[in-house]
Design a protein around this motif. Sequence first.
Motif, short mmCIF file in Angstrom:
data_model
loop_
_atom_site.label_atom_id
_atom_site.label_comp_id
_atom_site.label_asym_id
_atom_site.label_seq_id
_atom_site.Cartn_x
_atom_site.Cartn_y
_atom_site.Cartn_z
N SER A 146 -12.04 32.62 -143.01
CA SER A 146 -12.67 31.81 -144.04
C SER A 146 -12.52 30.33 -143.69
O SER A 146 -11.43 29.88 -143.31
CB SER A 146 -12.01 32.09 -145.39
OG SER A 146 -12.57 31.29 -146.41
N VAL A 147 -13.60 29.57 -143.81
CA VAL A 147 -13.58 28.14 -143.50
C VAL A 147 -12.83 27.41 -144.61
O VAL A 147 -13.25 27.40 -145.76
CB VAL A 147 -15.00 27.58 -143.35
CG1 VAL A 147 -14.96 26.08 -143.07
CG2 VAL A 147 -15.75 28.30 -142.25
N MET A 148 -11.69 26.79 -144.26
CA MET A 148 -10.87 26.09 -145.23
C MET A 148 -11.13 24.59 -145.26
O MET A 148 -10.97 23.94 -146.28
CB MET A 148 -9.38 26.34 -144.93
CG MET A 148 -9.00 27.81 -144.85
SD MET A 148 -9.37 28.71 -146.37
CE MET A 148 -8.26 27.90 -147.51
N GLU A 149 -11.52 24.03 -144.10
CA GLU A 149 -11.71 22.58 -144.02
C GLU A 149 -12.67 22.23 -142.90
O GLU A 149 -12.67 22.87 -141.85
CB GLU A 149 -10.35 21.90 -143.78
CG GLU A 149 -10.43 20.37 -143.72
CD GLU A 149 -9.09 19.73 -143.43
OE1 GLU A 149 -9.04 18.50 -143.24
OE2 GLU A 149 -8.08 20.47 -143.37
N ILE A 150 -13.50 21.22 -143.15
CA ILE A 150 -14.38 20.65 -142.13
C ILE A 150 -14.12 19.14 -142.13
O ILE A 150 -14.41 18.47 -143.11
CB ILE A 150 -15.86 20.93 -142.42
CG1 ILE A 150 -16.14 22.42 -142.54
CG2 ILE A 150 -16.74 20.32 -141.32
CD1 ILE A 150 -17.56 22.76 -142.94
N ASN A 151 -13.53 18.64 -141.05
CA ASN A 151 -13.29 17.20 -140.97
C ASN A 151 -14.01 16.62 -139.76
O ASN A 151 -14.80 17.32 -139.10
CB ASN A 151 -11.79 16.90 -140.94
CG ASN A 151 -11.07 17.64 -139.82
OD1 ASN A 151 -11.51 17.62 -138.66
ND2 ASN A 151 -9.96 18.30 -140.14
N LEU A 152 -13.71 15.37 -139.43
CA LEU A 152 -14.43 14.69 -138.36
C LEU A 152 -13.98 15.14 -136.97
O LEU A 152 -14.61 14.75 -135.98
CB LEU A 152 -14.26 13.17 -138.48
CG LEU A 152 -14.94 12.55 -139.69
CD1 LEU A 152 -14.63 11.07 -139.75
CD2 LEU A 152 -16.44 12.77 -139.64
N ARG A 153 -12.96 15.94 -136.87
CA ARG A 153 -12.48 16.39 -135.56
C ARG A 153 -12.64 17.89 -135.36
O ARG A 153 -13.00 18.34 -134.29
CB ARG A 153 -11.01 16.01 -135.37
CG ARG A 153 -10.48 16.35 -133.99
CD ARG A 153 -9.03 15.93 -133.83
NE ARG A 153 -8.54 16.25 -132.50
CZ ARG A 153 -8.07 17.43 -132.13
NH1 ARG A 153 -8.00 18.42 -133.01
NH2 ARG A 153 -7.66 17.65 -130.90
N ASN A 154 -12.40 18.69 -136.38
CA ASN A 154 -12.40 20.13 -136.21
C ASN A 154 -12.67 20.83 -137.54
O ASN A 154 -12.77 20.18 -138.58
CB ASN A 154 -11.05 20.60 -135.64
CG ASN A 154 -9.88 20.05 -136.42
OD1 ASN A 154 -9.80 20.22 -137.64
ND2 ASN A 154 -8.98 19.36 -135.76
N ILE A 155 -12.80 22.15 -137.46
CA ILE A 155 -12.83 22.97 -138.66
C ILE A 155 -11.59 23.85 -138.65
O ILE A 155 -11.06 24.18 -137.59
CB ILE A 155 -14.12 23.83 -138.77
CG1 ILE A 155 -14.08 25.01 -137.79
CG2 ILE A 155 -15.36 23.02 -138.57
CD1 ILE A 155 -15.16 26.03 -138.04
N VAL A 156 -11.11 24.18 -139.83
CA VAL A 156 -9.92 25.01 -139.97
C VAL A 156 -10.34 26.35 -140.57
O VAL A 156 -10.98 26.38 -141.64
CB VAL A 156 -8.87 24.33 -140.86
CG1 VAL A 156 -7.64 25.21 -141.01
CG2 VAL A 156 -8.48 22.97 -140.28
N ILE A 157 -9.99 27.43 -139.87
CA ILE A 157 -10.34 28.78 -140.30
C ILE A 157 -9.07 29.54 -140.64
O ILE A 157 -8.10 29.53 -139.88
CB ILE A 157 -11.12 29.53 -139.20
CG1 ILE A 157 -12.50 28.90 -139.00
CG2 ILE A 157 -11.28 31.00 -139.55
CD1 ILE A 157 -13.30 29.56 -137.90
N LYS A 158 -9.07 30.19 -141.78
CA LYS A 158 -7.96 31.05 -142.18
C LYS A 158 -8.33 32.49 -141.90
O LYS A 158 -9.25 33.04 -142.52
CB LYS A 158 -7.64 30.85 -143.66
CG LYS A 158 -6.43 31.65 -144.13
CD LYS A 158 -6.16 31.40 -145.61
CE LYS A 158 -4.95 32.17 -146.09
NZ LYS A 158 -4.70 31.95 -147.54
N GLN A 159 -7.61 33.12 -140.98
CA GLN A 159 -7.92 34.49 -140.58
C GLN A 159 -7.39 35.49 -141.61
O GLN A 159 -6.61 35.15 -142.50
CB GLN A 159 -7.34 34.79 -139.20
CG GLN A 159 -7.90 33.92 -138.09
CD GLN A 159 -7.46 34.38 -136.74
OE1 GLN A 159 -8.24 34.92 -135.95
NE2 GLN A 159 -6.18 34.17 -136.43
N SER A 160 -7.80 36.74 -141.46
CA SER A 160 -7.38 37.78 -142.39
C SER A 160 -5.88 38.05 -142.33
O SER A 160 -5.31 38.60 -143.28
CB SER A 160 -8.16 39.08 -142.11
OG SER A 160 -7.96 39.50 -140.76
N ASP A 161 -5.22 37.69 -141.21
CA ASP A 161 -3.77 37.86 -141.11
C ASP A 161 -3.01 36.66 -141.69
O ASP A 161 -1.81 36.52 -141.48
CB ASP A 161 -3.35 38.11 -139.67
CG ASP A 161 -3.75 36.96 -138.73
OD1 ASP A 161 -4.30 35.95 -139.23
OD2 ASP A 161 -3.52 37.08 -137.52
#
Length: 293
Positions: A146-161
């Motif tokens: 699940s996409v948790m954050e989109i910033n100017l450098r990267n995106i942060v994904i939270k996996q099912s684990d």
Amino acid sequence: MQDFNIQDSIKGIWDKLEGWMDTIILGLPNFLLAILVFIIFIFIAKYVGKIFDKIFHRSIKQDSIRQMAVKVIKAIVVLIGFFIALGLLNLDTVLTSVLGAAGVVGLAIGLALQGTLNNTFSGLILSFLPELQIGDWVETNGFAGSVMEINLRNIVIKQSDNNYVIIPNGKIIEEPFKNFTRTARSRVFVNCGVGYSSDLEMVRDLTIKTIEDIFPQRGNEEVELMFQEFGDSSINYVLRFWTDVSKNRDILIAQNTAIIAIKKAYDAKGINIPFPIRTIDFTNKLSINKNSD
């Protein structure tokens, strides 16, 4: 002789001051106008920033990207006012020098921060893409979550684990990604097999009826069962049906529900789901010869 040189020097300084005063007096209206124009553009930048902040608030959920985009727009408006003010002061040479220096500095910064700027501009692009939003479940670059954050450098994904993966924005732009959330319904696949003695048409009709009762199809959607191959111990098929899916877990739940229902339906009708077995056939009999006395 010395007094004469001092008087000439004083006269030359005075002439210079008079020339400067004349220049200042003649240029004072343009100078005041240039300051007024620059101040006006500062206020324009402020109100333009508010307008774009409201517009971006609807399409950009990430605060850092929205604030950066607004600041960039305000800076562009202020720079336009600055260049217009220089033009009013007839400082065309200074304006050309400033533009040339800005170009050189921009090129140097661009070369030094090529990767960083790539991720920054990619982040701005991603913030406007309706195909990728915070909360979406995506698969990209070998990761899913699940996409948790989109910033100017990267995106942060939270996996099912429950682990977090940070992916540079440039990688998201360059690589394909699969978004489960953008489509309300998706097709789910289940693979199975039945024994060679089974009535395949009855198996097909029973399986389709069982799945249709659990997962009602809409519009042009339908449950499909296609026999694929003669396996080692079974005739194998693939089952396809539509259901509500917003993340990978929904697919797993649908597959689990379908498999349980199919197994119960097959047990009630005596349909065998075989598993690989190995039969050992002893064709020769063992004999023990005893020596007689």
